[in-house]
Design a protein around this motif. Structure first.
Motif, mmCIF file in Angstrom:
data_model
loop_
_atom_site.group_PDB
_atom_site.id
_atom_site.type_symbol
_atom_site.label_atom_id
_atom_site.label_comp_id
_atom_site.label_asym_id
_atom_site.label_seq_id
_atom_site.Cartn_x
_atom_site.Cartn_y
_atom_site.Cartn_z
ATOM 1 N N TYR A 21 -17.704 175.118 101.389
ATOM 2 C CA TYR A 21 -17.481 173.771 100.863
ATOM 3 C C TYR A 21 -17.750 172.786 101.988
ATOM 4 N N TYR A 32 -14.105 161.990 96.281
ATOM 5 C CA TYR A 32 -14.760 163.277 96.545
ATOM 6 C C TYR A 32 -13.948 164.212 97.454
ATOM 7 N N LEU A 34 -10.650 164.411 97.832
ATOM 8 C CA LEU A 34 -9.504 164.955 97.095
ATOM 9 C C LEU A 34 -9.950 165.978 96.041
ATOM 10 N N GLU A 35 -10.920 165.620 95.216
ATOM 11 C CA GLU A 35 -11.323 166.571 94.169
ATOM 12 C C GLU A 35 -12.062 167.762 94.765
ATOM 13 N N GLY A 36 -12.686 167.569 95.911
ATOM 14 C CA GLY A 36 -13.289 168.702 96.619
ATOM 15 C C GLY A 36 -12.225 169.694 97.061
ATOM 16 N N GLU A 38 -9.412 170.155 95.657
ATOM 17 C CA GLU A 38 -8.887 170.833 94.462
ATOM 18 C C GLU A 38 -9.753 172.042 94.096
ATOM 19 N N VAL A 39 -11.057 171.924 94.281
ATOM 20 C CA VAL A 39 -11.939 173.075 94.037
ATOM 21 C C VAL A 39 -11.634 174.192 95.033
ATOM 22 N N ILE A 42 -8.517 176.167 94.062
ATOM 23 C CA ILE A 42 -8.764 177.062 92.930
ATOM 24 C C ILE A 42 -9.559 178.285 93.385
ATOM 25 N N SER A 43 -10.513 178.039 94.276
ATOM 26 C CA SER A 43 -11.399 179.133 94.672
ATOM 27 C C SER A 43 -10.636 180.238 95.392
ATOM 28 N N ILE A 131 -21.292 174.289 98.222
ATOM 29 C CA ILE A 131 -20.913 173.179 97.352
ATOM 30 C C ILE A 131 -20.545 172.009 98.254
ATOM 31 N N ALA A 132 -21.339 170.958 98.166
ATOM 32 C CA ALA A 132 -21.127 169.811 99.037
ATOM 33 C C ALA A 132 -20.649 168.625 98.225
ATOM 34 N N PHE A 133 -19.713 167.902 98.788
ATOM 35 C CA PHE A 133 -19.213 166.690 98.123
ATOM 36 C C PHE A 133 -19.586 165.462 98.945
#
Lengths: 133, 114, 99
Positions: A21, A32, A34-36, A38-39, A42-43, A131-133
């Motif tokens: 990430y 981005y 914060l929601e990054g 969150e991913v 989960i991962s 996965i880049a934010f």
């Protein structure tokens, strides 16, 4: 389900991919970071080989002493400290990005691995999924 | 992965063109995951001017024609008022795990965002 | 590795950052507003020209055409359509979007 399909599913279940990430944006100005995060959380449930890279303005996400009361936005910076509890321990920070912003590793809120750009690039190129934010 | 809403940014258009081209070449699209403001691509309430493309309907039609799995992140959707009640056809709401699972299952993952 | 950039070099530093991180043999694809970075006769072209020997640079044709920039592409930049975009993704194990 056919036997072949079951084999495929069993195989997929055991797959461990290298996920990186990439965080290149500062917190609060946009969502981005914060929601990054969150991913990333989960991962952790998927038993993959997860790493986080912080470069460019992404290094600002890790700065100590964030106080968000005045802007009435949730301060999510303590979450980076919780990552260890999710077995997410590979936090890579690019030295050039820190230096360009007048920051040092002891000004960050979690222990990280500071590395030069060439080393970070080498690790990016080892990944299966970026996965880049 | 589509991380911006329709019209404000080209990300959703680029992703749509990319998916179409990939399907035309015989590739399989495992999933399209909508995150951040990208969840707005799934609202059935949009009514763009007639002379412009309809971004939401276009995704719905592509999903119907090719059996695409269009997944909207539940948490990102709730934050922005995107729920089952205003979900366009062809989309489904599910968790972020669907993104990670797609990353594991698919050979390639491409991010379209701002 | 395929690097994808979508910002004008006059607005954001993503192209510069991407080029600094693209290793030898990497491919860089310019889409959306980043296609301005693939054009000549402007103040930003030097950086891209300097990287051309080291990395392969591609620009998305439909985005160039939409912006009236089709005739101004820097020599050495390969113009691809969406099918070419798909091929680039397929040819490289990973892609990274510099957002």
């Amino acid at each position: 389900m056919t036997e072949a399909a079951m084999d495929l599913e069993a195989e997929a279940a055991g797959v461990v991919k290298k996920f990186m990430y990439v965080n290149r944006k500062a917190p609060y100005g946009t969502i981005y970071a914060l929601e990054g995060l969150e991913v990333v959380l989960i991962s952790a449930a998927f038993d993959q080989d997860v790493s986080l890279a912080f470069l460019d303005d992404g290094v600002y996400q890790l700065v100590k002493g964030q106080q968000t009361k005045g802007i009435e936005v949730k301060n999510f910076s303590p979450t980076y400290r919780a990552l260890e509890g999710y077995d997410i321990e590979k936090l890579y920070v690019e030295r050039e990005s820190l230096e360009a912003r007048g920051l040092t590793a002891d000004q960050l809120l979690v222990p990280v691995e500071v590395m030069g750009r060439d080393e970070l690039v080498r690790r990016m190129e080892e990944q299966d999924v970026v996965i880049a934010f | 992965m589509v991380n911006e809403g329709p019209y404000n940014h080209q990300a959703s258009d680029s992703a749509y063109q990319f998916v179409q081209a990939a399907l035309a070449k015989g590739h399989r699209i495992y999933r399209v995951f909508f995150y951040n403001d990208g969840v707005h691509n799934a609202t059935r309430l949009t009514e763009p001017p007639q002379d412009d493309r309809h971004v939401v309907n276009r995704w719905s039609k592509l999903a119907e024609a090719h059996g695409l799995d269009l997944v909207v992140c539940v948490a990102a959707g709730l934050r922005r008022g995107l729920v089952e009640d205003n979900l366009a056809p062809g989309f489904r709401i599910s968790g972020l795990g669907q993104l990670v699972e797609a990353g594991i299952q698919a050979d390639r993952l491409v991010v379209f965002g701002d | 590795m395929l690097h994808i950039v979508n910002k004008s070099p006059f607005e954001k530093t993503t192209l510069a950052s991407c080029l600094a991180h693209a290793g030898p043999g990497a491919a860089v694809l310019l889409i959306e507003d980043a296609v301005y970075g693939a054009t000549t006769l402007n103040a930003a072209e030097g950086a891209l020209k300097g990287a051309l020997g080291r990395v392969a640079v591609y620009a998305l044709g439909p985005d160039l055409e939409a912006r009236g920039m089709k005739e101004r592409v820097i020599e050495g930049v390969k113009v691809v359509d969406y099918a070419g975009f798909v091929d680039l993704v397929a040819e490289h194990k990973t892609s990274q979007s510099w957002l």
